[in-house]
Design a protein around this motif. Structure first.
Motif, PDB file in Angstrom:
ATOM      1  N   SER A 188      36.286  48.386  47.115  1.00  0.00           N
ATOM      2  CA  SER A 188      35.895  49.043  48.326  1.00  0.00           C
ATOM      3  C   SER A 188      36.446  50.687  48.057  1.00  0.00           C
ATOM      4  O   SER A 188      37.061  50.747  47.138  1.00  0.00           O
ATOM      5  N   PRO A 189      35.933  51.464  48.738  1.00  0.00           N
ATOM      6  CA  PRO A 189      36.538  52.985  48.656  1.00  0.00           C
ATOM      7  C   PRO A 189      38.115  53.206  48.966  1.00  0.00           C
ATOM      8  O   PRO A 189      38.615  54.068  48.494  1.00  0.00           O
ATOM      9  N   THR A 190      38.634  51.882  49.244  1.00  0.00           N
ATOM     10  CA  THR A 190      40.034  52.126  49.632  1.00  0.00           C
ATOM     11  C   THR A 190      41.015  51.273  48.581  1.00  0.00           C
ATOM     12  O   THR A 190      42.094  51.345  48.626  1.00  0.00           O
ATOM     13  N   GLY A 191      40.240  50.370  47.613  1.00  0.00           N
ATOM     14  CA  GLY A 191      41.181  49.540  46.904  1.00  0.00           C
ATOM     15  C   GLY A 191      40.386  48.448  46.678  1.00  0.00           C
ATOM     16  O   GLY A 191      38.925  48.254  46.804  1.00  0.00           O
ATOM     17  N   LEU A 192      40.981  47.520  46.196  1.00  0.00           N
ATOM     18  CA  LEU A 192      40.347  45.954  45.732  1.00  0.00           C
ATOM     19  C   LEU A 192      40.742  45.001  46.780  1.00  0.00           C
ATOM     20  O   LEU A 192      41.513  44.746  47.102  1.00  0.00           O
ATOM     21  N   GLU A 193      39.354  44.684  47.386  1.00  0.00           N
ATOM     22  CA  GLU A 193      39.568  43.721  48.568  1.00  0.00           C
ATOM     23  C   GLU A 193      39.828  42.333  48.203  1.00  0.00           C
ATOM     24  O   GLU A 193      40.600  41.491  49.033  1.00  0.00           O
ATOM     25  N   ARG A 194      39.059  41.909  47.191  1.00  0.00           N
ATOM     26  CA  ARG A 194      39.210  40.396  46.913  1.00  0.00           C
ATOM     27  C   ARG A 194      39.035  40.222  45.115  1.00  0.00           C
ATOM     28  O   ARG A 194      38.229  40.961  44.691  1.00  0.00           O
ATOM     29  N   ILE A 195      39.654  39.208  44.878  1.00  0.00           N
ATOM     30  CA  ILE A 195      39.822  38.806  43.319  1.00  0.00           C
ATOM     31  C   ILE A 195      39.148  37.418  43.459  1.00  0.00           C
ATOM     32  O   ILE A 195      39.764  36.234  43.918  1.00  0.00           O
ATOM     33  N   ASP A 196      38.101  36.919  43.081  1.00  0.00           N
ATOM     34  CA  ASP A 196      37.697  35.792  43.219  1.00  0.00           C
ATOM     35  C   ASP A 196      37.761  35.095  41.819  1.00  0.00           C
ATOM     36  O   ASP A 196      37.256  35.390  40.678  1.00  0.00           O
ATOM     37  N   LEU A 197      38.668  33.985  41.581  1.00  0.00           N
ATOM     38  CA  LEU A 197      38.869  33.130  40.354  1.00  0.00           C
ATOM     39  C   LEU A 197      38.184  31.894  40.475  1.00  0.00           C
ATOM     40  O   LEU A 197      37.658  31.754  41.676  1.00  0.00           O
ATOM     41  N   PRO A 198      38.056  31.285  39.393  1.00  0.00           N
ATOM     42  CA  PRO A 198      37.387  29.717  39.480  1.00  0.00           C
ATOM     43  C   PRO A 198      37.813  29.070  40.567  1.00  0.00           C
ATOM     44  O   PRO A 198      36.962  28.192  41.097  1.00  0.00           O
ATOM     45  N   GLU A 199      39.050  28.871  40.969  1.00  0.00           N
ATOM     46  CA  GLU A 199      39.489  27.895  42.029  1.00  0.00           C
ATOM     47  C   GLU A 199      39.903  28.553  43.191  1.00  0.00           C
ATOM     48  O   GLU A 199      40.398  27.835  44.218  1.00  0.00           O
ATOM     49  N   VAL A 200      40.271  29.905  43.243  1.00  0.00           N
ATOM     50  CA  VAL A 200      40.916  30.550  44.475  1.00  0.00           C
ATOM     51  C   VAL A 200      40.478  31.920  44.464  1.00  0.00           C
ATOM     52  O   VAL A 200      40.058  32.621  43.520  1.00  0.00           O
ATOM     53  N   SER A 201      40.501  32.509  45.841  1.00  0.00           N
ATOM     54  CA  SER A 201      40.557  34.091  46.007  1.00  0.00           C
ATOM     55  C   SER A 201      41.626  34.538  46.280  1.00  0.00           C
ATOM     56  O   SER A 201      42.510  33.942  47.193  1.00  0.00           O
ATOM     57  N   LEU A 202      41.865  35.861  45.796  1.00  0.00           N
ATOM     58  CA  LEU A 202      43.158  36.488  46.134  1.00  0.00           C
ATOM     59  C   LEU A 202      42.712  37.656  47.108  1.00  0.00           C
ATOM     60  O   LEU A 202      41.948  38.517  46.666  1.00  0.00           O
ATOM     61  N   ALA A 203      43.360  38.134  48.128  1.00  0.00           N
ATOM     62  CA  ALA A 203      43.409  39.419  48.735  1.00  0.00           C
ATOM     63  C   ALA A 203      44.302  40.097  48.935  1.00  0.00           C
ATOM     64  O   ALA A 203      45.411  39.961  49.583  1.00  0.00           O
ATOM     65  N   PRO A 204      44.757  41.071  47.926  1.00  0.00           N
ATOM     66  CA  PRO A 204      45.767  41.870  47.881  1.00  0.00           C
ATOM     67  C   PRO A 204      45.838  43.141  48.556  1.00  0.00           C
ATOM     68  O   PRO A 204      44.769  43.566  48.859  1.00  0.00           O
ATOM     69  N   ARG A 205      46.875  43.372  49.218  1.00  0.00           N
ATOM     70  CA  ARG A 205      47.170  44.665  49.980  1.00  0.00           C
ATOM     71  C   ARG A 205      47.056  45.906  48.981  1.00  0.00           C
ATOM     72  O   ARG A 205      46.188  47.006  49.404  1.00  0.00           O
ATOM     73  N   TYR A 206      47.660  45.683  48.037  1.00  0.00           N
ATOM     74  CA  TYR A 206      47.792  46.884  47.040  1.00  0.00           C
ATOM     75  C   TYR A 206      47.500  46.268  45.357  1.00  0.00           C
ATOM     76  O   TYR A 206      47.714  45.122  45.309  1.00  0.00           O
ATOM     77  N   THR A 207      46.933  47.061  44.757  1.00  0.00           N
ATOM     78  CA  THR A 207      46.543  46.798  43.181  1.00  0.00           C
ATOM     79  C   THR A 207      47.087  47.655  42.415  1.00  0.00           C
ATOM     80  O   THR A 207      46.968  48.956  42.543  1.00  0.00           O
ATOM     81  N   ILE A 208      47.648  47.061  41.250  1.00  0.00           N
ATOM     82  CA  ILE A 208      48.347  48.225  40.477  1.00  0.00           C
ATOM     83  C   ILE A 208      47.535  47.819  39.146  1.00  0.00           C
ATOM     84  O   ILE A 208      47.501  46.435  38.603  1.00  0.00           O
ATOM     85  N   LEU A 209      47.043  48.757  38.500  1.00  0.00           N
ATOM     86  CA  LEU A 209      46.338  48.678  37.091  1.00  0.00           C
ATOM     87  C   LEU A 209      47.551  48.791  36.125  1.00  0.00           C
ATOM     88  O   LEU A 209      48.102  50.199  36.082  1.00  0.00           O
ATOM     89  N   ALA A 210      47.937  48.050  35.355  1.00  0.00           N
ATOM     90  CA  ALA A 210      49.118  48.178  34.074  1.00  0.00           C
ATOM     91  C   ALA A 210      48.398  47.556  33.146  1.00  0.00           C
ATOM     92  O   ALA A 210      49.241  46.891  32.363  1.00  0.00           O
ATOM     93  N   ALA A 211      47.091  47.529  32.641  1.00  0.00           N
ATOM     94  CA  ALA A 211      46.498  47.041  31.594  1.00  0.00           C
ATOM     95  C   ALA A 211      46.346  47.809  30.308  1.00  0.00           C
ATOM     96  O   ALA A 211      45.677  47.456  29.445  1.00  0.00           O
ATOM     97  N   GLY A 212      46.966  48.728  30.317  1.00  0.00           N
ATOM     98  CA  GLY A 212      46.851  49.536  29.088  1.00  0.00           C
ATOM     99  C   GLY A 212      45.402  50.022  28.839  1.00  0.00           C
ATOM    100  O   GLY A 212      44.963  50.649  29.581  1.00  0.00           O
ATOM    101  N   ASN A 213      44.983  49.448  27.571  1.00  0.00           N
ATOM    102  CA  ASN A 213      43.562  49.952  27.244  1.00  0.00           C
ATOM    103  C   ASN A 213      42.456  49.238  28.311  1.00  0.00           C
ATOM    104  O   ASN A 213      41.518  49.803  28.330  1.00  0.00           O
ATOM    105  N   GLY A 214      43.174  48.182  28.901  1.00  0.00           N
ATOM    106  CA  GLY A 214      42.123  47.446  29.937  1.00  0.00           C
ATOM    107  C   GLY A 214      41.829  48.562  31.197  1.00  0.00           C
ATOM    108  O   GLY A 214      41.052  48.244  31.980  1.00  0.00           O
ATOM    109  N   ASN A 215      42.818  49.479  31.355  1.00  0.00           N
ATOM    110  CA  ASN A 215      42.846  50.167  32.640  1.00  0.00           C
ATOM    111  C   ASN A 215      41.452  51.011  32.611  1.00  0.00           C
ATOM    112  O   ASN A 215      40.791  51.308  33.710  1.00  0.00           O
ATOM    113  N   ALA A 216      40.780  51.324  31.455  1.00  0.00           N
ATOM    114  CA  ALA A 216      39.785  52.202  31.477  1.00  0.00           C
ATOM    115  C   ALA A 216      38.275  51.437  32.198  1.00  0.00           C
ATOM    116  O   ALA A 216      37.866  51.951  33.142  1.00  0.00           O
TER     117      ALA A 216
END
Length: 404
Positions: A188-216
């Motif tokens: 969303s315009p304020t952040g990451l609302e939900r992460i859908d994984l195969p068995e579970v969904s996560l709803a983070p208040r804050y998200t940190i991009l620390a993925a090095g090359n993956g940040n792009a």
């Protein structure tokens, strides 16, 4: 893909990337009561962390122009920060990390040292650098044919595999292997609302991009929601030679070149079969970007003959490795002076920029979250979700496969 009817697990912080940045931040934030999950597409540390030389330096290698730059001053305290953690008294408990060398050396090839002598002896550097007598030279330079000077630096070198394992162990259950093809991100315009994984969904208040090359790629998704559009990534490539030999010389050193950057940086790593790998950085690796593997190997052989004519590399095995150092975009592809952390709404974008600056990155992230209080308990994630596992340094598969 997670069914919409399934429960969504609330979470304080989702961290993308299981390299040194993500693992360090997850440990730091868990200590302060935040619930965290680390999402890693490959192996823990398998990107830049395990491709680094493991050098925790205080910036003196950037002072070869004869002055202490803003870059060198910014990281002057990093070796002491790391030593405190390695002793179990710092930001994190790193007593399980193997130190390859408690100091690093700086050596000159012939007469080049003369232009640095006054600077290295200055009061500014007292306690951080020491000129050595011949008997104290590292074995690779302890030869009567050597005509240069050797200094000991207040730096250290760690085994990055043990660093990754030590940081991963306390948080192993929350380090998930996230197959990007089976992971859906809802921005969303304020952040990451939900992460859908195969068995579970996560709803983070804050998200940190620390993925090095993956940040792009992650930033591109955020940009599509008009989030953090002022932050972009850049890469600075290296082409690193590796030399496998059976000589007894363990060298951790920078060679002074004609420019204000090291001509050659050497670290030594065990293969486990009695052989050693010299992993080579510095100007040789930067010039190697424009060379093919055979061309860089030829350049490396020539450089070793020139710098170590008394050593026999005739039976050594050579290989090369291309590395992309990821960092925030700077004008003119300049190197950032410090770790980078910026917050836009509920998204934090981070790069340590150098392994040694990871404690600085932790400081910056904690400062950005200073007014944020933990809200959600650490979730119990299904055991069937695959966990990300620590990776191995690149020289193991390269030499075990091609030079067995």
């Amino acid at each position: 893909m997670t069914d919409a009817s399934e429960a969504i697990i609330p979470l304080d912080i989702a961290i993308f990337g299981g390299g040194i940045a993500g693992l360090w931040l997850a440990n730091l934030l868990r200590q302060r009561g935040f619930s965290c999950v680390v999402l890693e597409a490959g192996t823990l540390g398998g990107g830049q962390t395990l491709l680094s030389q493991g050098i925790l330096h205080g910036g003196l290698k950037y002072a070869l122009g004869g002055t202490l730059s803003s870059e060198s001053e910014a990281i002057a305290g990093m070796p002491d920060r790391w030593r405190a953690s390695l002793a179990g008294k710092g930001d994190l408990d790193l007593t399980g990390v193997r130190v390859l060398s408690p100091t690093q050396h700086l050596w000159s090839a012939g007469s080049l040292a003369s232009r640095f002598t006054t600077f290295f002896a200055s009061r500014m550097l007292r306690g951080r650098i020491e000129k050595l007598k011949f008997d104290a030279y590292p074995s690779a330079l302890h030869d009567k044919a050597f005509r240069g000077s050797v200094y000991r630096l207040d730096d250290l070198v760690v085994d990055t595999e043990s660093l990754v394992e030590t940081l991963a162990t306390p948080i192993q259950t929350c380090c998930l292997h996230a197959d990007l093809a089976q992971t859906r991100l809802h921005w969303s315009p304020t952040g990451l609302e939900r992460i859908d994984l195969p068995e579970v969904s996560l709803a983070p208040r804050y998200t940190i991009l620390a993925a090095g090359n993956g940040n792009a790629a992650l930033l591109n998704e955020a940009h599509a929601q008009h989030l953090a559009t002022d932050i972009e990534a850049q890469n600075r490539p290296l082409h690193m030679p590796m030399v496998r030999h059976r000589m007894p010389h363990r060298l951790y050193a920078h060679c002074i070149g004609a420019s204000n950057k090291p001509r050659l940086t050497v670290t030594t790593h065990d293969l486990g079969d009695g052989s050693l790998v010299w992993y080579l950085g510095g100007d040789l690796a930067e010039r190697g970007v424009a060379q093919s593997e055979p061309e860089l190997i030829a350049s490396t052989r020539e450089e070793l003959r020139d710098l170590f004519p008394w050593l026999d590399f005739s039976t050594a095995d050579f290989a090369t490795l291309r590395v992309d150092r990821a960092e925030p975009r700077q004008s003119g592809l300049l190197k950032p002076d410090n770790a980078y952390a910026a917050m836009r709404q509920r998204l934090l974008v981070t790069w340590p920029t150098k392994l040694t600056l990871t404690p600085d990155l932790g400081d910056r992230v904690l400062a950005l979250l200073d007014q944020v209080q933990p809200r959600h308990p650490q979730p119990t994630l299904p055991e069937t979700l695959p966990r990300a596992q620590p990776g191995r340094s690149a020289w193991h598969p390269i030499f075990e496969t091609h030079h067995a």
